[in-house]
Design an enzyme around this catalytic site. Structure first.
Site, mmCIF file in Angstrom:
data_model
loop_
_atom_site.group_PDB
_atom_site.id
_atom_site.type_symbol
_atom_site.label_atom_id
_atom_site.label_comp_id
_atom_site.label_asym_id
_atom_site.label_seq_id
_atom_site.Cartn_x
_atom_site.Cartn_y
_atom_site.Cartn_z
ATOM 1 C CD1 TRP A 129 -0.010 -1.559 2.954
ATOM 2 C CD2 TRP A 129 0.787 0.288 3.209
ATOM 3 N NE1 TRP A 129 1.153 -1.571 3.851
ATOM 4 C CE2 TRP A 129 1.535 -0.276 4.071
ATOM 5 C CE3 TRP A 129 1.436 1.667 3.119
ATOM 6 C CZ2 TRP A 129 2.306 0.140 5.079
ATOM 7 C CZ3 TRP A 129 2.102 2.201 4.156
ATOM 8 C CH2 TRP A 129 2.648 1.543 5.196
ATOM 9 C CB SER A 206 6.569 -7.739 5.481
ATOM 10 O OG SER A 206 5.632 -8.703 5.176
ATOM 11 C CD GLU A 227 11.498 -3.273 -2.836
ATOM 12 O OE1 GLU A 227 11.907 -3.597 -1.606
ATOM 13 O OE2 GLU A 227 10.788 -2.619 -3.036
ATOM 14 C CB CYS A 261 11.315 -0.537 0.632
ATOM 15 S SG CYS A 261 11.270 -0.006 -0.888
HETATM 16 P P1 NDP Z 1 2.508 -7.126 4.212
HETATM 17 O O1 NDP Z 1 3.985 -7.590 3.441
HETATM 18 O O2 NDP Z 1 1.856 -7.743 4.829
HETATM 19 O O3 NDP Z 1 1.794 -6.492 2.691
HETATM 20 C C1 NDP Z 1 2.281 -6.460 1.501
HETATM 21 C C2 NDP Z 1 1.560 -7.348 0.495
HETATM 22 O O4 NDP Z 1 1.530 -8.553 0.794
HETATM 23 C C3 NDP Z 1 0.039 -7.262 0.553
HETATM 24 O O5 NDP Z 1 -0.755 -7.204 -0.598
HETATM 25 C C4 NDP Z 1 -0.520 -8.171 1.348
HETATM 26 O O6 NDP Z 1 -1.968 -8.694 1.173
HETATM 27 C C5 NDP Z 1 0.356 -9.301 0.986
HETATM 28 N N1 NDP Z 1 0.587 -10.510 1.839
HETATM 29 C C6 NDP Z 1 0.822 -10.442 3.486
HETATM 30 N N2 NDP Z 1 1.114 -11.666 3.689
HETATM 31 C C7 NDP Z 1 1.146 -12.584 2.836
HETATM 32 C C8 NDP Z 1 1.335 -13.762 2.906
HETATM 33 N N3 NDP Z 1 1.376 -14.570 3.734
HETATM 34 N N4 NDP Z 1 1.169 -14.554 1.434
HETATM 35 C C9 NDP Z 1 0.797 -13.814 0.268
HETATM 36 N N5 NDP Z 1 0.576 -12.518 0.461
HETATM 37 C C10 NDP Z 1 0.929 -12.000 1.650
HETATM 38 O O7 NDP Z 1 3.072 -5.605 4.552
HETATM 39 P P2 NDP Z 1 2.231 -4.787 5.670
HETATM 40 O O8 NDP Z 1 1.276 -3.958 5.091
HETATM 41 O O9 NDP Z 1 1.468 -5.813 6.658
HETATM 42 O O10 NDP Z 1 3.400 -4.000 6.409
HETATM 43 C C11 NDP Z 1 4.058 -4.536 7.444
HETATM 44 C C12 NDP Z 1 5.365 -4.173 7.247
HETATM 45 O O11 NDP Z 1 5.946 -4.719 5.808
HETATM 46 C C13 NDP Z 1 5.864 -2.886 7.166
HETATM 47 O O12 NDP Z 1 5.798 -2.319 8.473
HETATM 48 C C14 NDP Z 1 6.932 -2.794 6.567
HETATM 49 O O13 NDP Z 1 7.925 -2.978 7.367
HETATM 50 C C15 NDP Z 1 7.147 -3.672 5.582
HETATM 51 N N6 NDP Z 1 6.563 -3.443 3.996
HETATM 52 C C16 NDP Z 1 7.587 -2.943 3.183
HETATM 53 C C17 NDP Z 1 7.375 -2.784 2.036
HETATM 54 C C18 NDP Z 1 8.233 -2.353 1.165
HETATM 55 O O14 NDP Z 1 7.966 -1.443 0.108
HETATM 56 N N7 NDP Z 1 9.111 -3.164 0.974
HETATM 57 C C19 NDP Z 1 5.993 -2.197 1.730
HETATM 58 C C20 NDP Z 1 4.929 -2.412 2.724
HETATM 59 C C21 NDP Z 1 5.219 -2.827 3.967
HETATM 60 P P3 NDP Z 1 -3.021 -7.904 2.409
HETATM 61 O O15 NDP Z 1 -2.930 -6.350 2.278
HETATM 62 O O16 NDP Z 1 -4.067 -8.476 2.098
HETATM 63 O O17 NDP Z 1 -2.546 -8.533 3.921
#
Ligand code: NDP
Length: 453
Positions: A129, A206, A227, A261
């Site tokens: 997001w 994440s 990533e 990130c």
């Molecule tokens: P997530 O990694 O949970 O979400 C990112 C995407 O992955 C979303 O579309 C999410 O779906 C999906 N997802 C989550 N868990 C799974 C899974 N087990 N299998 C497949 N898809 C999955 O990030 P969060 O929004 O929970 O943020 C948590 C932390 O992640 C942040 O605090 C930050 O540290 C890191 N992050 C890093 C980013 C980057 O740019 N590298 C971007 C966002 C977060 P859904 O929304 O439906 O759960």
């Protein structure tokens, strides 16, 4: 699926998630579209990407407001994000045929040996997001132009953006099925990825999400690009231009509410300039305008979600409890919405959350180091390895030191940033593979050898 404005707590819209039949239909459509799309001449696919760039520019304000409402990004930054997406479309529209041209290899006389670049098929993109448009266009512009089709599983808190992105490609004239949004939760990803019709996956997010996707993809032998964020160092050496290192450092930590990130997360400052740098960093953080993300005056909007803000605050509190010094910020603002103030921590004990974890918000951790060698040691003392920024007046010194930094990219006298022309990606827990540039478009192609006698 609910879209909630993190600045106000207001529920914006409720979306009905796709049921199994809908997902099934979309997967079928992706497969049948791929069979035709792969044969569309590359020049035509490039022209459609030009159109996509135009759709983005024409609807810039509307798309920007949508992002700001759904995840709290300051509106000026949201507009810049849409413009950057259009730039990525322009870039691949101009360069895709060059990047994907046949590669000829040394071969015996009378024989022609070359590599051609065929698309793989439907690619699943699991996206976050934080940059709701950019993260998606970053995969879609190159991969669709290479002849793949896209299936987007966007983060559950930005469903409006997910549907708007589908609209961009439809309005640009792409065939139905070239880019589809799946309104599904993360628990559905496993099954979709395991499906034979999906040929590859890319995920930004994440570590746990990345590992889950890599595990399933591994089981089914599907290529992935991951990533996964970082804890990027921002190194300020004794000979750095302090004004520039300060101005850029503040931006690098607080852009997008610090939820990036490649944000500068660990500031590593030479002892000779440490005191001045920290004093000025604190003053600059306190000068930032935190507030309504729809206002053009706002520097830092709300965090995207109250739960994510609570996690950030726990990291700060645990670090202070462990002995870190809090110089400014450190408490959620006493107002409606998920507002967290720009925060500076120093004297951070080794092993506390601000030292070892990714802080996804406007929290700067500052380290004092005796010399460049110690700066590199501290920079590398992390399980992440996404980007790094290093500040020195001596460009050669910077380039020499860059070789010793464990990261996917090092920016000297510049903040770490993504650019369509430049490869982007990390090592270690930051993930693998490269996005953008020629390397990015070649991640999801079959590099097929053709030997002709
Ligand atoms: P997530 O990694 O949970 O979400 C990112 C995407 O992955 C979303 O579309 C999410 O779906 C999906 N997802 C989550 N868990 C799974 C899974 N087990 N299998 C497949 N898809 C999955 O990030 P969060 O929004 O929970 O943020 C948590 C932390 O992640 C942040 O605090 C930050 O540290 C890191 N992050 C890093 C980013 C980057 O740019 N590298 C971007 C966002 C977060 P859904 O929304 O439906 O759960």
């Amino acid at each position: 699926m609910e879209a909630v404005n993190p600045a106000t707590g207001e529920r914006l819209h409720v979306y009905e998630p796709d049921d199994d039949d809908t997902v099934e239909r979309k997967l079928d459509r992706a497969t049948s579209t791929f069979e035709e799309w792969r044969d569309v001449p590359l020049r035509e696919r490039e022209q459609l990407l030009v159109n996509a760039g135009e759709v983005l520019r024409e609807n810039k304000q509307r798309y920007a407001e949508l992002m700001t409402r759904e995840m709290g990004k300051p509106i000026t930054q949201a507009i810049a994000e849409v413009e950057k997406c259009a730039w990525a479309c322009d870039h691949y529209a101009e360069y895709a045929h060059k990047y994907l041209s046949d590669e000829h290899h040394p071969s015996p006389p009378g024989t022609e040996v070359k590599t051609v670049h065929d698309p793989l098929g439907p690619v699943l993109a699991v996206m976050p997001w934080n940059y709701p448009f950019w993260q998606v266009i970053r995969f879609a512009a190159p991969y669709l132009t290479a002849g793949n089709v896209g299936l987007l599983k966007h983060a559950s808190n930005v469903p409006g953006c997910a549907l708007a992105l589908e609209e961009v490609f439809a309005e640009a004239g792409y065939p139905e099925g070239a880019f589809q949004t799946l309104l599904v939760g993360s628990s559905d990803v496993d099954g979709i990825l395991a499906d034979d019709r999906v040929r590859a996956a890319t995920l930004t997010g994440s570590g746990p999400a990345g590992r889950a996707v890599a595990e399933t993809a591994g089981k089914h032998l599907k290529k992935t690009v991951l990533e996964l964020g970082g804890s990027d160092p921002f190194i300020v050496l004794d000979d750095a231009d302090l004004d520039a290192a300060l101005e850029t450092g503040v931006q690098a930590r607080t852009l997008n509410g610090g939820q990036s990130c490649i944000a500068a997360k660990r500031f590593i400052v030479h002892t000779d300039v440490y005191e001045e740098y920290v004093d000025r960093l604190v003053a600059a953080f306190e000068d930032l305008t935190v507030g309504d993300p729809m206002s053009e005056e706002t520097d830092v909007g709300p965090q995207a979600d109250p739960d994510l803000m609570a996690e950030l605050h726990e990291q700060v509190q645990a670090s202070v409890d462990a002995g870190a010094t809090l110089l400014t910020g450190g408490e959620p603002l006493d107002r409606t919405g998920a507002f967290y103030p720009p925060t500076v921590l120093t004297a951070v004990p080794s092993g506390c959350p601000a030292d070892t974890e990714e802080t996804f918000g406007p929290v700067a951790t500052v380290y004092e180091v005796a010399d460049a060698d110690e700066a590199i040691t501290v920079a590398n003392d992390t399980r992440f390895g996404l980007g790094a920024s290093l500040w020195t007046a001596d460009r050669e010194r910077g380039q020499r030191l860059a070789r010793d930094i464990s990261a996917g990219c090092v920016y000297i006298n510049e903040m770490t940033k993504s650019d369509p022309r430049v490869p982007f990606g990390g090592i270690k827990d930051a993930g693998y593979g490269r996005e953008l540039s020629e390397m990015g478009i070649k991640e999801f192609v079959n590099k097929k050898t053709v030997w002709t006698e």
